[in-house]
Design an enzyme around this catalytic site. Structure first.
Site, PDB file in Angstrom:
ATOM      1  N   GLY A 120       0.793  -1.216   0.000  1.00 42.96           N
ATOM      2  CA  GLY A 120       0.000   0.000   0.000  1.00 42.96           C
ATOM      3  C   GLY A 120       0.827   1.268   0.000  1.00 42.96           C
ATOM      4  O   GLY A 120       0.328   2.349   0.316  1.00 42.96           O
ATOM      5  N   GLY A 121       2.104   1.162  -0.373  1.00 45.31           N
ATOM      6  CA  GLY A 121       2.934   2.357  -0.478  1.00 45.31           C
ATOM      7  C   GLY A 121       3.153   3.082   0.827  1.00 45.31           C
ATOM      8  O   GLY A 121       3.481   4.277   0.836  1.00 45.31           O
ATOM      9  N   SER A 203       4.986  -5.413  -2.365  1.00 49.16           N
ATOM     10  CA  SER A 203       5.119  -3.967  -2.550  1.00 49.16           C
ATOM     11  C   SER A 203       5.696  -3.327  -1.284  1.00 49.16           C
ATOM     12  O   SER A 203       6.803  -3.660  -0.892  1.00 49.16           O
ATOM     13  CB  SER A 203       3.762  -3.371  -2.950  1.00 49.16           C
ATOM     14  OG  SER A 203       3.905  -2.069  -3.464  1.00 49.16           O
TER      15      SER A 203
END
Length: 533
Positions: A120-121, A203
């Site tokens: 989710g960055g 991620s």
């Protein structure tokens, strides 16, 4: 509510199976035994609510609560940046985890544990509430799965001198370690082995893996024993001093500039008030705001140096590892209206503000305008592919190749890398190709993710699901993706001479990283520390 007779029945002496009613010292949680043979406990608190004075502070031990807590609902996920102030699916009170275990397990089973960090960055919880049932089924009822929420945005990563003095840096990473410590304390009661924990993530979750591998310069606190990272990302790392503009902008928007303590003023805002001003702003010198502004900060402790430098200097924990990426890592991030080299440079420089004009010129020469990698989406800008290819390798693919190479050079024999190239017809037609982290649908099973999987994973690409689950559960069980791999799938050879596993819709095979990609990655590696990765 359960009668005392019912509760006592759960606790009678001589019961050796993992009980749906589990005591974790500070609370009792009653899980649900599902018909398929998996029991789940949803919404377990692993830390105190990070509210009031605990906003912008390190996580604390969960509070003691009386009575049986019915663990049949996921906890609310953490508020995001940006985020709707009225979103009822998110909350600051979000530090919850879920446990999935075979119903047949016992406290003596000591099953391998898969501890998953969602992406989710560092701005949102983008893989919340994934269901571990598919992985447990694929393992032959041989593993335990844990997933959890952690703070993001300013709640997890606000940095400034004021935060250093009155709060804590990198709280999102500390939340993750708090959850790992919880596993060490309590997972035996669910049938898991605290001495056999595989940390996975995608991620930002995969980036988190790199931060935990290099924490304190590679100090091993025994929290995990192998890692499996999907689309690891090397982002820009700032110091508290360089992050001060982010804090100051938030203070100005909050009307806290004149307060005796700006940090106390921010803590006194309601969640809705803070969310109404929780936006990304441009880095100094950038043309516009980055996709993800908040993230881990150099703190001389948990994050002691740039990720590239720490790995290059051997300051990381030596464990078996999987790293890998998707073919078209950049397409979902780059604006598809990117229509000129100036548009492309502005986008990339907004994400990496320390890139120089000369470095951008070199990147432009390595990534010429091209539309031949996959069909063009309708009305897409002609430099969308160029920017996507550059951003994908700069942030994701080349860091993964670098880590795999570095682990082998450090003497770790168990280092594997993959290239995921399973094409979904709709995604290809829309111009996205094989996009960032799409393999989560195969690893978890398309019916067990919380988002909407590509339709082909239930039809024409369904065969890739058991293949990926075979590799992943084999690695979770044995620290090696091969012993329990799916029949007919290729043996996944360890990294060496740039050899990685190619996963496609029609099968798996080993491939060599193309020479041109090796050359581009060599340049991007050479500037990694300069651009603060």
């Amino acid at each position: 509510m359960f009668s005392s007779l019912t509760i006592c029945a759960f606790l009678v002496a001589g019961v050796i199976a993992v009980d749906p009613l589990v005591n974790v010292d500070y609370a009792q949680y009653l899980g649900t035994a599902r018909p398929g043979g998996v029991t789940d406990w949803l919404g377990i608190r692993y830390a105190a609510p990070p509210l009031g004075d605990l906003r912008f502070a390190a996580p604390q031990d969960p509070l003691v609560v009386d009575g049986v807590q019915i663990a049949d609902k996921h906890g609310l996920i953490c508020v995001s940046t940006p985020g709707d102030p009225n979103d009822t699916a998110t909350s600051e009170d979000c530090l919850f985890l879920d446990v999935y275990a075979p119903s047949s397990a016992t406290p003596a089973s000591k099953l391998p544990v898969y501890f998953f960090i969602q992406g989710g960055g560092f701005s949102t919880n983008s893989n919340a509430n994934y269901n571990g049932t598919g992985l447990i089924d694929a393992s032959g009822m041989g593993i335990v799965v844990v997933n959890f929420n952690y703070r993001v945005g300013p709640y997890g990563f606000l940095a400034s001198q004021e935060v250093v003095e009155g709060g804590s840096l990198n709280n999102g990473l500390w939340d993750q370690r708090k959850a790992m410590e919880w596993v060490q304390k309590y997972i035996t009661q669910f049938g898991g082995d605290p001495g056999h924990v595989v940390m996975g993530g995608d991620s930002a979750g995969a980036a988190s893996i790199t931060y935990h591998l290099t924490a304190y310069g590679g100090r091993d606190d025994g929290l995990f024993h192998a890692v499996a990272a999907e689309s690891q990302t090397f982002s820009t790392l700032l110091t508290p001093e360089l992050s001060q503009y982010q804090y100051n902008n938030l203070v100005l928007r909050a009307g806290c500039a004149g307060a005796p303590s700006s940090l106390a003023c921010l803590r006194n805002l309601s969640t809705a008030e803070l969310q109404s001003i929780n936006i990304n702003t441009a880095s100094p010198g950038a043309q516009y705001a980055p996709l993800y502004m908040y993230g881990p900060t150099l703190d001389d402790a948990l994050v002691p140096d740039f990720t590239y430098r720490l790995f290059a200097e051997g300051k990381f924990i030596r464990v078996p590892a999987i790293f890998g990426d998707d073919t078209n890592e950049g397409t979902i991030f780059v604006y598809n209206t990117t229509n000129s080299i100036g548009d492309s440079d502005a986008f990339i420089q907004a994400q990496f503000p320390y890139l120089t004009v000369q470095q951008l010129a070199t990147i432009n020469s390595m990534y010429p305008e091209t539309n031949d990698s996959f069909p063009a989406a309708p009305n897409a800008g002609k430099y969308w592919r160029q920017a996507s290819n550059a951003y994908g390798e700069l942030r994701y693919i080349c860091p993964g190749i670098f880590i795999s190479e570095t682990l082998v050079a450090a003497g770790i024999s168990g280092s594997w890398n993959y290239h995921y190239n399973v094409e979904d017809p709709t995604q290809v037609a829309e111009g996205y190709g094989v996009p960032h982290t799409v393999e989560v649908n195969a690893i978890w099973g398309p019916q067990y993710v919380s988002g909407t999987p590509p339709a082909s994973y239930l039809t024409t690409n369904a065969q890739v699901v058991p293949v990926m689950q075979g590799y992943w559960t084999s690695f979770i069980r044995s620290f090696n993706p091969n012993p329990y791999r799916y029949p007919g799938s290729a043996e996944w050879e360890t990294w060496g001479a740039y050899q990685r596993l190619l996963v496609q819709g029609n099968g798996t095979a080993m491939e060599t990283v193309p020479q041109d990609q090796q050359a581009r990655c060599a340049y991007l590696l050479s500037i990694g520390v300069e651009i603060r990765q």
